[in-house]
Design a protein around this motif. Sequence first.
Motif, PDB file in Angstrom:
ATOM      1  N   ILE A  69      -6.993 -26.649 -17.347  1.00 40.92           N
ATOM      2  CA  ILE A  69      -6.780 -27.917 -18.060  1.00 40.92           C
ATOM      3  C   ILE A  69      -7.189 -29.091 -17.172  1.00 40.92           C
ATOM      4  CG2 ILE A  69      -5.067 -29.284 -19.356  1.00 40.92           C
ATOM      5  CD1 ILE A  69      -3.553 -26.708 -19.908  1.00 40.92           C
ATOM      6  N   GLY A  70      -7.479 -28.796 -15.926  1.00 33.87           N
ATOM      7  CA  GLY A  70      -8.017 -29.843 -15.062  1.00 33.87           C
ATOM      8  C   GLY A  70      -6.990 -30.818 -14.529  1.00 33.87           C
ATOM      9  N   PHE A  71      -5.823 -30.309 -14.127  1.00 32.18           N
ATOM     10  CA  PHE A  71      -4.791 -31.203 -13.595  1.00 32.18           C
ATOM     11  C   PHE A  71      -5.096 -31.598 -12.152  1.00 32.18           C
ATOM     12  CE2 PHE A  71      -2.148 -28.874 -16.811  1.00 32.18           C
ATOM     13  CZ  PHE A  71      -2.008 -29.969 -17.646  1.00 32.18           C
ATOM     14  N   SER A  72      -4.668 -32.777 -11.793  1.00 32.59           N
ATOM     15  CA  SER A  72      -4.924 -33.251 -10.432  1.00 32.59           C
ATOM     16  C   SER A  72      -3.729 -32.971  -9.535  1.00 32.59           C
ATOM     17  CB  SER A  72      -5.243 -34.744 -10.463  1.00 32.59           C
ATOM     18  OG  SER A  72      -4.131 -35.496 -10.913  1.00 32.59           O
ATOM     19  N   PHE A  73      -3.236 -31.753  -9.573  1.00 35.24           N
ATOM     20  CA  PHE A  73      -2.099 -31.398  -8.722  1.00 35.24           C
ATOM     21  C   PHE A  73      -2.553 -31.186  -7.278  1.00 35.24           C
ATOM     22  CE2 PHE A  73      -0.471 -29.308 -12.763  1.00 35.24           C
ATOM     23  CZ  PHE A  73       0.446 -30.310 -13.025  1.00 35.24           C
ATOM     24  N   ASP A  74      -1.664 -31.514  -6.370  1.00 29.44           N
ATOM     25  CA  ASP A  74      -1.892 -31.198  -4.965  1.00 29.44           C
ATOM     26  C   ASP A  74      -1.305 -29.808  -4.727  1.00 29.44           C
ATOM     27  OD1 ASP A  74      -1.900 -30.838  -2.292  1.00 29.44           O
ATOM     28  OD2 ASP A  74      -0.893 -32.712  -1.783  1.00 29.44           O
ATOM     29  N   TRP A  75      -2.155 -28.797  -4.898  1.00 30.36           N
ATOM     30  CA  TRP A  75      -1.653 -27.416  -4.824  1.00 30.36           C
ATOM     31  C   TRP A  75      -1.273 -27.006  -3.412  1.00 30.36           C
ATOM     32  CZ3 TRP A  75       0.267 -24.988  -8.737  1.00 30.36           C
ATOM     33  CH2 TRP A  75      -0.216 -25.238 -10.024  1.00 30.36           C
ATOM     34  N   SER A  76      -1.665 -27.789  -2.427  1.00 34.16           N
ATOM     35  CA  SER A  76      -1.296 -27.400  -1.058  1.00 34.16           C
ATOM     36  C   SER A  76       0.209 -27.516  -0.861  1.00 34.16           C
ATOM     37  CB  SER A  76      -2.025 -28.297  -0.050  1.00 34.16           C
ATOM     38  OG  SER A  76      -1.482 -29.599  -0.078  1.00 34.16           O
ATOM     39  N   ARG A  77       0.883 -28.196  -1.778  1.00 34.59           N
ATOM     40  CA  ARG A  77       2.328 -28.378  -1.636  1.00 34.59           C
ATOM     41  C   ARG A  77       3.128 -27.500  -2.587  1.00 34.59           C
ATOM     42  NH1 ARG A  77       3.528 -33.887   0.558  1.00 34.59           N
ATOM     43  NH2 ARG A  77       1.538 -34.739   1.221  1.00 34.59           N
ATOM     44  N   GLU A  78       2.463 -26.547  -3.215  1.00 31.02           N
ATOM     45  CA  GLU A  78       3.159 -25.697  -4.184  1.00 31.02           C
ATOM     46  C   GLU A  78       4.427 -25.078  -3.586  1.00 31.02           C
ATOM     47  OE1 GLU A  78       1.144 -22.131  -6.283  1.00 31.02           O
ATOM     48  OE2 GLU A  78       2.871 -21.365  -5.179  1.00 31.02           O
ATOM     49  N   VAL A  79       5.511 -25.068  -4.354  1.00 27.86           N
ATOM     50  CA  VAL A  79       6.727 -24.375  -3.897  1.00 27.86           C
ATOM     51  C   VAL A  79       7.169 -23.375  -4.960  1.00 27.86           C
ATOM     52  CG1 VAL A  79       7.484 -26.359  -2.563  1.00 27.86           C
ATOM     53  CG2 VAL A  79       8.384 -26.030  -4.856  1.00 27.86           C
ATOM     54  N   ARG A  80       7.895 -22.358  -4.495  1.00 31.69           N
ATOM     55  CA  ARG A  80       8.498 -21.369  -5.399  1.00 31.69           C
ATOM     56  C   ARG A  80       9.927 -21.169  -4.940  1.00 31.69           C
ATOM     57  NH1 ARG A  80       3.745 -16.788  -5.825  1.00 31.69           N
ATOM     58  NH2 ARG A  80       2.097 -18.313  -6.162  1.00 31.69           N
ATOM     59  N   THR A  81      10.856 -21.330  -5.852  1.00 31.31           N
ATOM     60  CA  THR A  81      12.259 -21.241  -5.431  1.00 31.31           C
ATOM     61  C   THR A  81      12.619 -19.844  -4.943  1.00 31.31           C
ATOM     62  OG1 THR A  81      12.864 -20.836  -7.722  1.00 31.31           O
ATOM     63  CG2 THR A  81      13.110 -23.082  -6.919  1.00 31.31           C
ATOM     64  N   SER A  82      11.848 -18.828  -5.348  1.00 32.70           N
ATOM     65  CA  SER A  82      12.201 -17.461  -4.955  1.00 32.70           C
ATOM     66  C   SER A  82      11.576 -17.060  -3.630  1.00 32.70           C
ATOM     67  CB  SER A  82      11.775 -16.482  -6.052  1.00 32.70           C
ATOM     68  OG  SER A  82      10.383 -16.546  -6.255  1.00 32.70           O
ATOM     69  N   SER A  83      10.839 -17.961  -3.034  1.00 28.75           N
ATOM     70  CA  SER A  83      10.250 -17.628  -1.738  1.00 28.75           C
ATOM     71  C   SER A  83      11.263 -17.928  -0.631  1.00 28.75           C
ATOM     72  CB  SER A  83       8.974 -18.450  -1.558  1.00 28.75           C
ATOM     73  OG  SER A  83       8.877 -18.902  -0.235  1.00 28.75           O
ATOM     74  N   PRO A  84      11.416 -17.015   0.338  1.00 28.14           N
ATOM     75  CA  PRO A  84      12.411 -17.220   1.400  1.00 28.14           C
ATOM     76  C   PRO A  84      12.177 -18.514   2.179  1.00 28.14           C
ATOM     77  CG  PRO A  84      11.593 -14.975   1.438  1.00 28.14           C
ATOM     78  CD  PRO A  84      10.751 -15.709   0.445  1.00 28.14           C
ATOM     79  N   ASP A  85      10.920 -18.931   2.328  1.00 30.45           N
ATOM     80  CA  ASP A  85      10.643 -20.194   3.015  1.00 30.45           C
ATOM     81  C   ASP A  85      11.296 -21.350   2.278  1.00 30.45           C
ATOM     82  OD1 ASP A  85       8.990 -18.672   4.504  1.00 30.45           O
ATOM     83  OD2 ASP A  85       7.144 -19.307   3.480  1.00 30.45           O
ATOM     84  N   TYR A  86      11.408 -21.195   0.973  1.00 32.91           N
ATOM     85  CA  TYR A  86      12.025 -22.255   0.177  1.00 32.91           C
ATOM     86  C   TYR A  86      13.541 -22.092   0.124  1.00 32.91           C
ATOM     87  CZ  TYR A  86      13.116 -25.448  -3.592  1.00 32.91           C
ATOM     88  OH  TYR A  86      13.667 -26.465  -4.321  1.00 32.91           O
ATOM     89  N   TYR A  87      14.005 -20.883  -0.246  1.00 28.70           N
ATOM     90  CA  TYR A  87      15.450 -20.789  -0.473  1.00 28.70           C
ATOM     91  C   TYR A  87      16.250 -20.820   0.817  1.00 28.70           C
ATOM     92  CZ  TYR A  87      15.320 -15.504  -0.359  1.00 28.70           C
ATOM     93  OH  TYR A  87      15.184 -14.189  -0.055  1.00 28.70           O
TER      94      TYR A  87
END
Length: 1078
Positions: free
Chosen positions: A114-132
Amino acid sequence: MDYQFKDIEKKWQQFWADNNTFKADNNSSKPKYYVLDMFPYPSGAGLHVGHPLGYIASDIFARYKRNKGFNVLHPMGYDSFGLPAEQYAIQTGQHPSLTTEANINTYRRQLDQIGFSFDWSREVRTSSPDYYKWTQWIFMQLFNSWYNKAAEKAESIDSLVAHFETKGSAGIVAVSDEDTLTFTVDEWKALSEKAKQEELLKYRLTYLRESTVNWCAALGTVLANDEVKDGFSERGGYPVEQKKMMQWSMRITAYAERLLQGLDTIDWPEPLKEMQRNWIGKSVGASVKFPLSLSPTLSEGEGAEKVSPIGGDSEGASYIEVFTTRVDTIFGVSFLVIAPEHELVAELTTVEQKADIDAYIAQTKKKSELDRMADTKTVSGAFTGSYVTNPLNGDKIPVWIADYVLAGYGTGAVMAVPSGDQRDYLFAKHFDLPIIPIIDIQNIETEADPTKEGKYINSDFINGLGYKEATAATVAKLEEIGLGKAKVNFRMRDAIFGRQRYWGEPVPVYFRNELPYLIDEKELPLELPEIDKYLPTETGEPPLGRATKWVNPLTHSKFDYALNNYRDRYYKEISEALVFKLNNALSPKYGTYLKKEALINDIIIDFLIDMPTFKLAIDITYYKTKDTRRANARRKYLKYYRIPYLQFTEDELVKLDLDSIIKKIERFEIRPQLFSATDWNYHHQFEYELSTMPGWAGSSWYWYRYMDADNNTEFASEKAIAYWKDVDLYIGGSEHATGHLLYSRFWNKFLKDIGKAIEEEPFKKLINQGMIQGRSNFVYRLIDGEGRGTNTFVSHGLIKEYKTSPIHVDVNIVENDVLNINKFKTWREDFADAEFILENGKYICGVEVEKMSKSKFNVVNPDDLIERYGADTLRMYEMFLGPLEQSKPWNTNGIEGVFKFLRKFWRLFHDANWNFVVSNDAPSKAELKALHKIIKKVEEDIERFSFNTSVSSFMIAVNELTDLKCNKRAILENLVIVLAPYAPHIAEELWSLLGNSEGTISTAAYPKFQPEYLVEDEFAYPVSFNGKVRTNISLPLTMQPADVEAAVLAHADVQKHLDGKAPKKVIVVKGRIVNVVV
RNA sequence: GCUCAGAUGGUGGAACUGGUAGACACGCAGGACUUAAAAUCCUGUUCCCGUAAACGGAGUGCGGGUUCGAUUCCCGCUCUGAGUACCA
């Protein structure tokens, strides 16, 4: 070339990804702007056309703000813990992380196209240990904090301990449990460690408390309210009972007042704020103590002591405490009602009344919450036989129980004033209790009158006073005699913070002497352990009770990959048929099946016998493998977890028949309890908390993680938070009003209190996007004389003439409500020979707006639309559909128009043979006017989030420029920038064709609006007679109103309408209208 | 019940602070191009009467009101959607 959207869109999406075009900078001199979309849960179904609506709007805004010179943070990520993946795991045995990963990949693919201008380098996932890790860290801070009401903020629990150690409990004003102790310094010091911890737990912002849950024994799990239907589980229909359970809670009530006040400072939709206000439910009133009159069945001293534990004070007297918002009506109290669940009920019930009360309680227990809710008309209740005393006039007041009073709200008791409250009125009428009028103008003939007007009567010392003075006087008197005080009550309860589920953040807590302690901060993240299946244990503990060791699921997936290759090899070598036979082979001795490729922690066992008390692994590859290192590793694992294993050689497997194999397995001597649980405790000593955090944990702070997503030492650096501060624009659905949006505000305030966040409120401006509903199409099956369905279908316009029944038809084979008959015949086999009764040669379908769902055949997938029209068309069409905030049915009928518009736009830059041609000539006045009109319009529209109107305006501008045959660079180059946020791909392409360096349109300056191009000399005044427009007269805009009036009246058309009569009055609004009154 | 939001052509919607109701788009009808269809382009399209047209009447859920003038403001009602619920 013609407009080749596929090539163009692919090219630029690749370009943006390769060049990190939308990477936000944490060190910029530009002003910051943070645009955020509500965290999506990556569901298995992927995106439907409703999901991107908000993302497109926020993307347009983000791109626009970049053109306006802002450093824009526009991130995206996934709220990836959740029930659906766990449910799927229970059904299939597939690890939820794998399901989640697959779903995220689908989402990402759909979002990318869809061509979004997201900054994917900052993607987070709540289930990733680095995040939780940081979700757990925040939990620890909450555990280590208490709410100091004197300072109106959270403070470290150490400060509370310090206070206790130097001053005892005196002087502490805290939000805490109700049963806190009163003690001196010495008494505190004399307490055991356990007692101290117990006391501190009553103050911590996250704490353990017994709460009621929906327990489903058959499913072995706790259910959410919406998983329960009429007392049965939605899934499976098993009975659900209310069960008390120790649960983690969050002391959100400490922040009730701040959450309420904060609403006035933020730019959110009013309905949303109203919902939160209602949820918080502040009511200002008074608490009043009604002393118990001793019931005749209890001997004096005894009775008083029996009831004292609940409502007692130091003198040993007892009372029932009520909360009321109308303390001024206290002289109208003719009875008290307490909840059937109220703790005092048993003590208050007299011998004579016991049968009645017991019957009533039994009846209440049968009623579900729903029944209690639905039945507002029936009056029911029972008399306890006991009385209390009105503290202000000493009247003897009977105490009743009734199920309309809830134990969970206020004190679980109300003072009933039948003259002023309709519910009390009906109750009094029904049970023949007195109704005392207390205000002179009150009319209580047929119903209660809750008026605050008039003067009090029958009310002792407040007789003759008005509402305000009476309330003040009553409170003062109650305070004076120590039986009441002014009080603020909140409806909001503390939030339960635990789920008896697997797929969530582990709570970083272990238990010692039955008390919770935090694990060492250095040991974070406490990673989710592997378990063999995702169900509660046989003893009813949460799934984590199955864990044998806490390990990293990421290493698991690597291991899984290695084993996959391995598996391919040996499957070739041994007979597939045998593997198939072994799988699900039943062992008569154990009554269980062999499970193929079962998972134990992070290794995969070829076959497994899985019983509650033991496991037996069966390794068919031991002798075969040449990779001895891996084989040894497997053996070591099995030993480590004390799982016995049997090994078969390939020869054995090929030669032996199934029965012999089963026999060999059963000959193996199994000692129960071999599989012990001692290896996975905290520091090999203490038990971990087995529940996991609820869905809202990870989403309550995620906007901070985006600010500094890769930080290994903090949840986000102080510097990053200082720069980005808060979310400037937040877009999402209103369904999160009382969940996510309230909890996020709570955590944000807490983070501010402990000095980590800067702003009191996290989301400055919030826009609710409306829901996209489905638009279902129907065909009408003809019913024959005997009432049976035929294979003939009647067009919608003719159904009145026939007997028909409607059937949902796939909206994807219907265009503009006309059925594609050929596609219909192939859609379902039984329609292959369908016949049709047409109107004007067409089959017209019926239409209804419903929820978008597979079963209604009305789901429209963005992939198909992008395939057909491209992302730019989809983006503009979703905006064109109507106001962002409004719910609307999805309907592809207009998408052609948007596609045609983009083609027309493309044609402005091309000649008849599709050669790119732009001229460098100076633009004409009309061309400049068209351009500046759109510059102004789009700017205004975006600032007020009216994206649909700007799409219309783009169409108007392109129509005008097409009519002017304009291909001038000076006009078109600016127009491309204005369109870029809406249709970024086509804009990028044309921008580079115009000779600009690639990708720079994202930060190109938004053209400056110059009002002089819109200045008109003349205006065609609409001339109306008595408000009805009859004619237009063109006059110079500089003309003064008096001259306008004269000119208008002199005009021939006006003279004709006046027909010789003189006008009574003429209104001239300069540059607007002329109205002639006759 | 309470709170909030909404109701405008055949359809999605526009009209931003009271000032030309129906922009823009879809659909539909007619026409051009074409052997034909698709695509494209042009014209018309709120309803009613009249009817080539001018012109006239009605009209923004219903009933009132304020105003020179109301889709917009006020009062009452109906319906739809969302949230919430015997909340003291």
